[in-house]
Write a protein that holds these residues in place. Sequence first.
Motif, PDB file in Angstrom:
ATOM      1  N   ASP A 194      16.020  32.284  59.771  1.00 23.33           N
ATOM      2  CA  ASP A 194      14.644  32.757  59.610  1.00 23.33           C
ATOM      3  C   ASP A 194      14.532  34.038  58.789  1.00 23.33           C
ATOM      4  OD1 ASP A 194      13.448  30.704  61.154  1.00 23.33           O
ATOM      5  OD2 ASP A 194      14.099  31.727  62.981  1.00 23.33           O
ATOM      6  N   ALA A 195      15.621  34.493  58.204  1.00 22.47           N
ATOM      7  CA  ALA A 195      15.641  35.784  57.499  1.00 22.47           C
ATOM      8  C   ALA A 195      15.093  35.652  56.072  1.00 22.47           C
ATOM      9  CB  ALA A 195      17.049  36.361  57.493  1.00 22.47           C
ATOM     10  N   TYR A 196      13.822  35.273  55.981  1.00 16.42           N
ATOM     11  CA  TYR A 196      13.094  35.184  54.722  1.00 16.42           C
ATOM     12  C   TYR A 196      11.860  36.075  54.810  1.00 16.42           C
ATOM     13  CZ  TYR A 196      15.792  31.062  53.453  1.00 16.42           C
ATOM     14  OH  TYR A 196      16.808  30.207  53.139  1.00 16.42           O
ATOM     15  N   GLN A 229      13.251  52.972  55.224  1.00 20.37           N
ATOM     16  CA  GLN A 229      12.872  52.853  53.821  1.00 20.37           C
ATOM     17  C   GLN A 229      13.012  51.448  53.250  1.00 20.37           C
ATOM     18  OE1 GLN A 229      15.007  55.562  54.835  1.00 20.37           O
ATOM     19  NE2 GLN A 229      13.091  56.650  55.106  1.00 20.37           N
ATOM     20  N   GLY A 230      13.962  50.648  53.747  1.00 17.09           N
ATOM     21  CA  GLY A 230      14.202  49.345  53.143  1.00 17.09           C
ATOM     22  C   GLY A 230      14.489  48.256  54.153  1.00 17.09           C
ATOM     23  N   VAL A 231      14.275  47.010  53.695  1.00 18.49           N
ATOM     24  CA  VAL A 231      14.581  45.829  54.504  1.00 18.49           C
ATOM     25  C   VAL A 231      15.357  44.854  53.637  1.00 18.49           C
ATOM     26  CG1 VAL A 231      13.630  43.928  55.870  1.00 18.49           C
ATOM     27  CG2 VAL A 231      12.444  46.122  55.815  1.00 18.49           C
ATOM     28  N   TRP A 232      16.442  44.320  54.192  1.00 23.09           N
ATOM     29  CA  TRP A 232      17.272  43.330  53.498  1.00 23.09           C
ATOM     30  C   TRP A 232      17.155  42.012  54.255  1.00 23.09           C
ATOM     31  CZ3 TRP A 232      19.708  42.334  49.166  1.00 23.09           C
ATOM     32  CH2 TRP A 232      20.692  41.350  49.139  1.00 23.09           C
ATOM     33  N   PHE A 233      16.785  40.958  53.523  1.00 20.34           N
ATOM     34  CA  PHE A 233      16.728  39.619  54.101  1.00 20.34           C
ATOM     35  C   PHE A 233      17.953  38.861  53.616  1.00 20.34           C
ATOM     36  CE2 PHE A 233      12.332  41.071  53.878  1.00 20.34           C
ATOM     37  CZ  PHE A 233      11.955  40.901  55.202  1.00 20.34           C
ATOM     38  N   GLY A 234      18.945  38.748  54.470  1.00 22.14           N
ATOM     39  CA  GLY A 234      20.246  38.206  54.090  1.00 22.14           C
ATOM     40  C   GLY A 234      20.224  36.768  53.634  1.00 22.14           C
ATOM     41  N   THR A 235      19.375  35.942  54.226  1.00 17.51           N
ATOM     42  CA  THR A 235      19.351  34.531  53.870  1.00 17.51           C
ATOM     43  C   THR A 235      18.880  34.336  52.438  1.00 17.51           C
ATOM     44  OG1 THR A 235      18.959  33.973  56.174  1.00 17.51           O
ATOM     45  CG2 THR A 235      18.486  32.272  54.564  1.00 17.51           C
TER      46      THR A 235
END
Length: 87
Positions: free
Chosen positions: A37-39, A68-74
């Motif tokens: 669900d990491a989108y 400051q940031g968000v990373w969506f691994g998928t």
Amino acid sequence: EDIFIGDDNINWFIGHGGGDTYHGHGGYDQVEYYGPDAYRSNFIFSKNLDGSVTVASPYGKEIYTDIQGVWFGTEQAWYSVEALTFI
């Protein structure tokens, strides 16, 4: 529900749901999500009057302060929290 607190250095927090709260507390701070669900499209970011950000997603409702940031691994994509609260 967990509370994660960073320091004045670079901090990476791994989001795992359950109503967590993330406090960056100086430096650069990022929350990362992994899994099916990491989108970006699965997340709703809302800026609160106190400057914090509420995040609603399949992982639960979470609160960011000084993140400051968000990373969506998928999807292998980075976004600034500031940009996400204005989408």
